[in-house]
Design an enzyme around this catalytic site. Sequence first.
Site, PDB file in Angstrom:
ATOM      1  N   LYS A 280       0.843  -1.197   0.000  1.00  0.00           N
ATOM      2  CA  LYS A 280       0.000   0.000   0.000  1.00  0.00           C
ATOM      3  C   LYS A 280       0.874   1.241   0.000  1.00  0.00           C
ATOM      4  O   LYS A 280       2.028   1.189   0.433  1.00  0.00           O
ATOM      5  CB  LYS A 280      -0.868   0.017   1.275  1.00  0.00           C
ATOM      6  CG  LYS A 280      -2.038  -0.924   1.233  1.00  0.00           C
ATOM      7  CD  LYS A 280      -2.940  -0.705   2.437  1.00  0.00           C
ATOM      8  CE  LYS A 280      -4.118  -1.653   2.418  1.00  0.00           C
ATOM      9  NZ  LYS A 280      -5.016  -1.502   1.260  1.00  0.00           N
ATOM     10  N   ARG A 354     -10.419 -11.124   1.055  1.00  0.00           N
ATOM     11  CA  ARG A 354     -11.248 -12.136   0.391  1.00  0.00           C
ATOM     12  C   ARG A 354     -10.581 -13.507   0.453  1.00  0.00           C
ATOM     13  O   ARG A 354     -11.262 -14.528   0.441  1.00  0.00           O
ATOM     14  CB  ARG A 354     -11.546 -11.703  -1.046  1.00  0.00           C
ATOM     15  CG  ARG A 354     -10.328 -11.536  -1.909  1.00  0.00           C
ATOM     16  CD  ARG A 354     -10.605 -10.743  -3.182  1.00  0.00           C
ATOM     17  NE  ARG A 354     -10.730  -9.305  -2.926  1.00  0.00           N
ATOM     18  CZ  ARG A 354     -10.977  -8.399  -3.859  1.00  0.00           C
ATOM     19  NH1 ARG A 354     -11.144  -8.762  -5.115  1.00  0.00           N
ATOM     20  NH2 ARG A 354     -11.068  -7.121  -3.531  1.00  0.00           N
TER      21      ARG A 354
HETATM   22  N1  BES Z   1      -8.278  -3.556   3.744  1.00  0.00           N
HETATM   23  C1  BES Z   1      -8.371  -3.148   2.395  1.00  0.00           C
HETATM   24  C2  BES Z   1      -9.644  -2.369   2.097  1.00  0.00           C
HETATM   25  C3  BES Z   1      -9.798  -1.053   2.802  1.00  0.00           C
HETATM   26  C4  BES Z   1      -9.420   0.117   2.191  1.00  0.00           C
HETATM   27  C5  BES Z   1     -10.382  -0.992   4.047  1.00  0.00           C
HETATM   28  C6  BES Z   1      -9.609   1.321   2.816  1.00  0.00           C
HETATM   29  C7  BES Z   1     -10.549   0.202   4.680  1.00  0.00           C
HETATM   30  C8  BES Z   1     -10.181   1.358   4.072  1.00  0.00           C
HETATM   31  C9  BES Z   1      -8.365  -4.356   1.456  1.00  0.00           C
HETATM   32  O1  BES Z   1      -7.628  -5.446   1.889  1.00  0.00           O
HETATM   33  C10 BES Z   1      -7.747  -3.898   0.174  1.00  0.00           C
HETATM   34  O2  BES Z   1      -6.601  -3.548   0.204  1.00  0.00           O
HETATM   35  N2  BES Z   1      -8.519  -3.895  -0.905  1.00  0.00           N
HETATM   36  C11 BES Z   1      -8.065  -3.489  -2.158  1.00  0.00           C
HETATM   37  C12 BES Z   1      -8.542  -4.504  -3.167  1.00  0.00           C
HETATM   38  C13 BES Z   1      -7.866  -4.405  -4.513  1.00  0.00           C
HETATM   39  C14 BES Z   1      -6.402  -4.778  -4.397  1.00  0.00           C
HETATM   40  C15 BES Z   1      -8.566  -5.343  -5.456  1.00  0.00           C
HETATM   41  C16 BES Z   1      -8.621  -2.112  -2.461  1.00  0.00           C
HETATM   42  O3  BES Z   1      -9.746  -1.829  -2.090  1.00  0.00           O
HETATM   43  O4  BES Z   1      -7.914  -1.316  -3.047  1.00  0.00           O
HETATM   44 ZN    ZN Z   2      -5.580  -5.284   1.379  1.00  0.00          ZN
END
Ligand code: BES
Ligand code: ZN
Length: 502
Positions: A280, A354
């Site tokens: 991230k 997921r």
């Molecule tokens: N934990 C994150 C989602 C999230 C983002 C929760 C902001 C709370 C606040 C999740 O694991 C994630 O990183 N999702 C990605 C998915 C993508 C890689 C398909 C996302 O939402 O960018």
């Molecule tokens: Zn994530």
Amino acid sequence: MKIEIKQGNITQTQADLVIVNLFEGVTTPGGATGAVDAALGGHISQLIALGDFSGKLGETALLYTHGNIAAPRTLVVGLGNASEFDVASARIAAAKAIRAAQKAGARHVATITHGAGIGGMDPIEAAQALVEASVLETYEMPAIRSSEPQNKRIQHLTVVEFNEARIPLLEAGAQTGRIIAESANFSRDLAATPSNIATPTYIAARARAMAQEVGLDVQVMDWGEMESLGMNILLAVAKGSDEPPQFIILEHNKARASELPTIVLVGKGVTFDTGGISLKSNSGMWKMKYDMSGAANVLATLRIVALLNLPLHVVGLAPMVENAINGHAQKPGDVYKGMTGKTMEVISTDAEGRMVLADALAYAGRYQPDAVIDQATLTGSISIALGQQAAGLFTEDARLQARLLAAAEATGERLWPMPMYDDYKAFIKSDFADVKNSTSERMAGVSTSAKFLQHFIEDYPWAHLDVAGMEWTKKARPMYPAGAAAFGVRLLTQLLTDWPAA
Ligand code: BES
Ligand code: ZN
Ligand code: ZN
């Protein structure tokens, strides 16, 4: 907070501040508010006559009582229009009033219930709304400091009721409200606790202690047990961290499983989400400590279910892992086979929630459940779609959808139905496995994540709640101070409370 119900007259009640209320458009207050107004020589009536207080929902006015009643301050809170008054208004009024009382410096607050008198509301419901909202509103997140700042929080709440016959009803409602709100605050504490403390091992210990305290059956699976079940998709996330994963299983009414409806609640329990190799960006990454809010909510809801002793067999699954990067970390392109035997290809190691849920949902099937509901901070895109106004609801089961929407309506924890068209399956088709964990483009990020989960569901009614936008409150709302929210605890409690008998 110490909470007690007392029979008495509000004008004679000892406290730092007493809360009374007023419907919009009333010119001469009656009941307890009328008694305070009379003792103050018409001070409240004058405020209304001057147009300085209208009774709008949540509006407050602070008055000093100059020895005319037992408490030195009184706070009038508006209940809004009498014809629109409901339990949601009662909660908002209680939250706004307790916030204003705390701001005025009160440590011991006495209050009447909102709406149980002239409002005609059921006294049990009114007391629950009052206590639930007050405990949620005065929540403060834990902080670790070298010296404790002065505690300015309200210590003591006395609910004053004139009518003796109502006391047992108010006691029952207050008890329910307290159990629900304190459990939600337990979830908030876990979500706000930094990930260096709130590791999977720590959360498992907290879950065990809580289970003991309230009489839930508890089991925690370690790496070896998960491996022997074939949970290799979940473990693909876990292996990138030096923190060992823990799969928490809480159970209420385990011994009566065959005679009661079985509901399984599943929560995403990522104690920190770095994104893994698909790292991230730095901005705001600290908040990813709350990526275990779904799991924390499951623990909290099971606590409530046990204390309210609901006539259901409820199972809570909280798979706890950290999504980090070490030499064993999973990589994009990796393929893993999970508990169902289905395989998946990793496109993004940041789509780890997921993956964790895929094996947890597979495990849920073992209970032959009447319904499975998962809640997860799954995608950033859900908050782009819905903001902090609702969580996304994904299900193809019309009955479960109706029940969830009714619970959302009753609690004010809003859900909005999102599509699950089969077309979205094409987005997660893989060349190297049965399915892939992310799309190549950014299209339909929420629905494709739900479709991925659905791929691992085996033959039971299922709903997925994407609560990513809801679990960290940016702008405070009544009952949701800024920060950890425990959104979904009240909603799921309502769903289970209203669940029809077998
Ligand atoms: N934990 C994150 C989602 C999230 C983002 C929760 C902001 C709370 C606040 C999740 O694991 C994630 O990183 N999702 C990605 C998915 C993508 C890689 C398909 C996302 O939402 O960018
Ligand atoms: Zn994530
Ligand atoms: Zn995540």
